[in-house]
Scaffold this active site. Sequence first.
Site, mmCIF file in Angstrom:
data_model
loop_
_atom_site.group_PDB
_atom_site.id
_atom_site.type_symbol
_atom_site.label_atom_id
_atom_site.label_comp_id
_atom_site.label_asym_id
_atom_site.label_seq_id
_atom_site.Cartn_x
_atom_site.Cartn_y
_atom_site.Cartn_z
ATOM 1 N N ALA A 280 64.757 -3.698 21.295
ATOM 2 C CA ALA A 280 64.688 -4.800 22.248
ATOM 3 C C ALA A 280 65.385 -4.451 23.559
ATOM 4 O O ALA A 280 64.983 -4.881 24.628
ATOM 5 C CB ALA A 280 65.326 -6.046 21.640
ATOM 6 N N GLU A 284 60.974 0.610 27.077
ATOM 7 C CA GLU A 284 60.325 1.903 26.827
ATOM 8 C C GLU A 284 59.208 2.217 27.814
ATOM 9 O O GLU A 284 58.942 3.370 28.126
ATOM 10 C CB GLU A 284 59.749 1.942 25.397
ATOM 11 C CG GLU A 284 60.773 1.981 24.295
ATOM 12 C CD GLU A 284 61.260 0.596 23.904
ATOM 13 O OE1 GLU A 284 60.845 -0.389 24.545
ATOM 14 O OE2 GLU A 284 62.064 0.482 22.961
ATOM 15 N N ASP A 326 56.177 11.551 69.337
ATOM 16 C CA ASP A 326 55.654 12.266 70.496
ATOM 17 C C ASP A 326 54.681 11.357 71.206
ATOM 18 O O ASP A 326 54.126 10.450 70.598
ATOM 19 C CB ASP A 326 54.855 13.491 70.037
ATOM 20 C CG ASP A 326 55.735 14.595 69.529
ATOM 21 O OD1 ASP A 326 56.903 14.630 69.919
ATOM 22 O OD2 ASP A 326 55.231 15.407 68.728
ATOM 23 N N ASP A 634 55.234 18.772 66.033
ATOM 24 C CA ASP A 634 54.122 19.660 65.711
ATOM 25 C C ASP A 634 54.460 21.138 65.862
ATOM 26 O O ASP A 634 53.909 21.974 65.180
ATOM 27 C CB ASP A 634 52.876 19.309 66.553
ATOM 28 C CG ASP A 634 53.214 19.107 68.014
ATOM 29 O OD1 ASP A 634 54.315 19.511 68.431
ATOM 30 O OD2 ASP A 634 52.382 18.549 68.745
ATOM 31 N N ASP A 638 60.184 22.266 66.346
ATOM 32 C CA ASP A 638 60.429 20.900 65.891
ATOM 33 C C ASP A 638 60.963 20.861 64.460
ATOM 34 O O ASP A 638 61.476 19.845 64.011
ATOM 35 C CB ASP A 638 59.129 20.070 65.930
ATOM 36 C CG ASP A 638 58.727 19.730 67.353
ATOM 37 O OD1 ASP A 638 59.621 19.729 68.225
ATOM 38 O OD2 ASP A 638 57.543 19.481 67.590
ATOM 39 N N ASN A 700 63.005 -7.682 28.086
ATOM 40 C CA ASN A 700 64.070 -7.099 27.272
ATOM 41 C C ASN A 700 65.241 -8.058 27.106
ATOM 42 O O ASN A 700 65.788 -8.200 26.006
ATOM 43 C CB ASN A 700 64.583 -5.803 27.906
ATOM 44 C CG ASN A 700 63.548 -4.705 27.823
ATOM 45 O OD1 ASN A 700 62.794 -4.486 28.760
ATOM 46 N ND2 ASN A 700 63.470 -4.059 26.690
ATOM 47 N N GLU A 703 64.348 -10.653 24.597
ATOM 48 C CA GLU A 703 64.345 -10.132 23.225
ATOM 49 C C GLU A 703 65.772 -9.977 22.681
ATOM 50 O O GLU A 703 66.067 -10.363 21.548
ATOM 51 C CB GLU A 703 63.624 -8.782 23.181
ATOM 52 C CG GLU A 703 62.125 -8.897 23.429
ATOM 53 C CD GLU A 703 61.502 -7.592 23.920
ATOM 54 O OE1 GLU A 703 62.193 -6.555 23.917
ATOM 55 O OE2 GLU A 703 60.325 -7.619 24.326
ATOM 56 N N ASN A 728 56.882 -4.413 24.166
ATOM 57 C CA ASN A 728 57.418 -3.558 25.224
ATOM 58 C C ASN A 728 56.435 -2.504 25.689
ATOM 59 O O ASN A 728 56.400 -2.149 26.867
ATOM 60 C CB ASN A 728 58.689 -2.856 24.739
ATOM 61 C CG ASN A 728 59.857 -3.818 24.667
ATOM 62 O OD1 ASN A 728 59.694 -5.002 24.950
ATOM 63 N ND2 ASN A 728 61.017 -3.332 24.273
ATOM 64 N N THR A 731 51.584 -5.025 25.157
ATOM 65 C CA THR A 731 51.149 -6.241 25.872
ATOM 66 C C THR A 731 51.858 -6.407 27.215
ATOM 67 O O THR A 731 51.309 -7.001 28.127
ATOM 68 C CB THR A 731 51.340 -7.514 25.018
ATOM 69 O OG1 THR A 731 52.687 -7.566 24.591
ATOM 70 C CG2 THR A 731 50.411 -7.528 23.833
HETATM 71 P P1 ATP Z 1 54.679 15.415 73.660
HETATM 72 O O1 ATP Z 1 56.018 16.018 73.452
HETATM 73 O O2 ATP Z 1 54.667 13.942 73.738
HETATM 74 O O3 ATP Z 1 53.591 15.963 72.800
HETATM 75 P P2 ATP Z 1 53.821 16.980 75.843
HETATM 76 O O4 ATP Z 1 52.588 17.499 75.212
HETATM 77 O O5 ATP Z 1 53.709 16.575 77.262
HETATM 78 O O6 ATP Z 1 54.376 15.738 75.164
HETATM 79 P P3 ATP Z 1 54.875 19.575 75.840
HETATM 80 O O7 ATP Z 1 53.670 20.086 75.166
HETATM 81 O O8 ATP Z 1 56.214 20.100 75.511
HETATM 82 O O9 ATP Z 1 54.972 18.041 75.693
HETATM 83 O O10 ATP Z 1 54.606 19.760 77.412
HETATM 84 C C1 ATP Z 1 55.617 19.548 78.350
HETATM 85 C C2 ATP Z 1 55.130 19.879 79.746
HETATM 86 O O11 ATP Z 1 54.747 21.249 79.814
HETATM 87 C C3 ATP Z 1 53.907 19.089 80.146
HETATM 88 O O12 ATP Z 1 54.252 17.909 80.774
HETATM 89 C C4 ATP Z 1 53.209 20.019 81.109
HETATM 90 O O13 ATP Z 1 53.678 19.849 82.423
HETATM 91 C C5 ATP Z 1 53.606 21.389 80.614
HETATM 92 N N1 ATP Z 1 52.512 21.970 79.808
HETATM 93 C C6 ATP Z 1 51.919 21.415 78.748
HETATM 94 N N2 ATP Z 1 50.960 22.210 78.248
HETATM 95 C C7 ATP Z 1 50.953 23.311 79.017
HETATM 96 C C8 ATP Z 1 50.195 24.523 79.027
HETATM 97 N N3 ATP Z 1 49.264 24.764 78.134
HETATM 98 N N4 ATP Z 1 50.464 25.433 79.983
HETATM 99 C C9 ATP Z 1 51.422 25.201 80.884
HETATM 100 N N5 ATP Z 1 52.158 24.103 80.932
HETATM 101 C C10 ATP Z 1 51.950 23.155 80.035
#
Ligand code: ATP
Length: 893
Positions: A280, A284, A326, A634, A638, A700, A703, A728, A731
């Site tokens: 009881a 279980e 982001d 991403d 990060d 329980n 019981e 237990n 049912t």
């Molecule tokens: P989040 O962090 O919200 O994704 P985000 O994409 O703007 O923002 P980052 O990718 O770090 O952040 O970009 C930061 C800055 O770098 C942008 O604002 C832009 O001016 C520059 N940037 C982004 N992509 C490129 C690239 N492919 N080549 C050169 N400069 C870039």
Amino acid sequence: MDFHEMDRAQLLKAVKTDPLHGLSAEEVRLRQDKHGFNVLAEAKKQSLLLSFFSQFTDLMIVVLLAAAVISSVLGEWIDAAAIVLIVILNASLGFYQDRKAEKSLEALKKLSAPQVQVLRSEKWARLPSREIVPGDVIRFSSGDRIGADVRLIEAASLEIEESALTGESMPASKRTESLAIVDPNLADISNMAFMGTLVTRGSGVGIVVSTGMNTEVGQIAGLLQASEGMDTPLQRKLGQLGKILIIAALLLTLLVVAIGVWRGNDFYTIFFAGLSLAVAAVPEGLPAVVTIALSIGVQRMIKKDAVVRKLPAVEILGSASVICSDKTGTMTENEMTVTHLWSGGQEWTVEGTGYEPDGRFFEAGTLVELQGVPALHELLLYGMLCNNAKVFKKDQEYAIEGDPTEGAMVVAAMKAGISEKWLMENFTVVQELPFDSERKMMSVIVKDRNGQLLAVTKGAPDLLATHCGSIRWGEQQLPLTAERAAEVERAVIGMASNALRTMAIAYKPLPPHTLVFTEQEIEKDLVFIGLEGMIDPPREEVKAAIQECWNAGIRTIMITGDHAVTALAIAEKLHISGEAGIAVEGKELDEMSAEQLQEVVEKASVFARVTPEHKLRIVQALQQNGRVVAMTGDGVNDAPALKTADIGVAMGITGTDVAKEAASLILLDDNFATIKAAIVEGRNIYDNIRKFIRYLLASNVGEILVMLFAMILALPLPLVPIQILWVNLVTDGLPAMALGLDRPEDDVMKKKPRDPKEGVFARGLAWKILSRGFLIGASTLAAFLYAYERNPADLPYAQTTAFATLVMAQLIHVFDCRSEKSIFARNPFGNKYLIGAVLSSVVLLLAVIYLPPLQPFFRTVSLAAADWPLILGLAALPTFLLAGTFFFKFKKD
Ligand code: ATP
């Protein structure tokens, strides 16, 4: 000859491949037959039989089996058989559930398995890494895990972290030239990349030379990462609770034995009474139901595009109080279109939406003839040169491959008539310094038709400007003075305050005959050409999701690498800029102490121009303030922030392997709204678990009380052990599972987040369990006493009456468990699984009572129709007695 010694031609011959076409489907099939899948052999799984028998190692089950043995020694065959039967039934259910949970975990693993970009029949595709065969051409860039052992044929600033193989903690730079060393250390092979290692910078292309167990990592046993603990905090707490209950059960049993001996009862009566109490006291069925509820919750999340990588996240989601997200791609569409351009004090707009390369250019409302404006042409041309994106037409629609920011710049250049073909005929890229989110810029070195070398850089305007010495101003090139820099800044802010993302472009001629340039040499003394501004509209559904989170006591913070003004403009559209309406910039963060930051994170909702390290500091500051933080990310850098956050959230589409591995949740659609959906599910799972904990434990408590009272009052046992086991495990089990499937209550997202420190029984749950349990026990005992008084000679009749009352009381109580408020708060027929489960349990109860072959096992007798009104009346009492009082209290609230 080893692969690292070969030159390109020898390599291609050795693995029979063509780096321009890749392998054909037919060839891949042949090679897969020969080499097998590209997977590492895993540790042998537990066999099915072993897994079935492991169910019997549970302490409670051992106690029950021992009881069965004792019963049979005493000659009570029917009891022994019934206990064994129920135990086997329970073990089978547990076994089935374990298998199912394991399967769904495997499915999850597949969903988050690494993918590889591979060239097949002239097309780049993303495939699971297990599909790769020797001879495949694969490419990778910063953040990717290498999918097999490859010999490199292209490398742009490529650096790879190989510590798992070489012990070398610094990333190794990679190149493509053949090496004339025999029998080298892995660390010295600079022209190959190995399975499982991590690209920390740059990009590259390689030819796969070995796969699966033939790779370097395949040769090293034991290197496979152990999988992480998958028990959730709640499961651990319940495990502890289970142990406490077993100890309590044993103590109760001892007490009963003592009472029995004192009264001079015979051994079997004492044993039987002790066993009844032990059975009881222990819920279980609980562990199995928790596992099922969690795995079903995880399935539901997948349907909403949220993949849980670490099971504990399911629970923690319910406590999340801040989401740091982001901006680009998560809150916005990540579909960019260049709409404004600026150079040397002139401003242009360009028509068009999406990626269709069609649109005219205007200056102050008048159409622009491009031939007449070399600065504009140069801006667009260089923007397309320093670029890795491709625009193509698919099913009548234009799409891009690569980074949308870059794609938008290619489209803008194409609108001015610059084609990729023309570009390739006139320029070749000789070196690339890839974009990274620390520098916030990217550079290429190109050679034009006359052999002149040019460096072209694009990046965040405020940062790039500090790397420039002069500026294009119409036809001239002038020094970039403070006034001109201020004018550039005004143009940037003008674009940014319209929520445009801005990109600056610069260039400089380079001296001929130099082979390789360093970052410092390229990105200095540049000539600033101009700006491109692009829109990236907020995602439609995000605003509502942010509002819903706000109502649920969850704050949203935008953390972006983008310009402060752009970030604020988007934040305003999404209603997260807050009253202060300020954006804190990365460089301001650098000046703050940890304590100052702790204050700032409570006020500011927008952080701009941040680097991944800032993200980590922000998470830590929020956690110091006692917040439970979900953080998206991403890129490779990060990973620390994702690991530190309570819930690391990685992007499924744009996320790198590293980010995904560090995260506990993956968003398959990269969408902020999916985080909200996962939180709703997370809260609901926790609520559901509380519902069935209440349901099962109340039973329980009831019981135990019935049995204890009967013993203290020296009455015969109102229930026999097998009946208690049946309640237990059977049912109660089905309705408990149905509670695990319940939909969220209407107010899930109107409540504050759950305090992560709160115990399982917080917020009145303990009271509900004890009060309902007490009443269920009292009703059952009352039913027993009534029947026993009426007919003292027929104990099984009284026991059957008590048994039926107990089961029915629980089956009514289950509807009350659906809501934390009151049974009247929800439509009782709202959960169809529950209706099905309750009906099945009623049928099972009736079968045990009325089917003659089952009666001896369960010690039941058929009840008369006239008995049922009393049974049902008593059974309804516990729920409605208290539901009524709570209802009134609730109404007054
Ligand atoms: P989040 O962090 O919200 O994704 P985000 O994409 O703007 O923002 P980052 O990718 O770090 O952040 O970009 C930061 C800055 O770098 C942008 O604002 C832009 O001016 C520059 N940037 C982004 N992509 C490129 C690239 N492919 N080549 C050169 N400069 C870039």
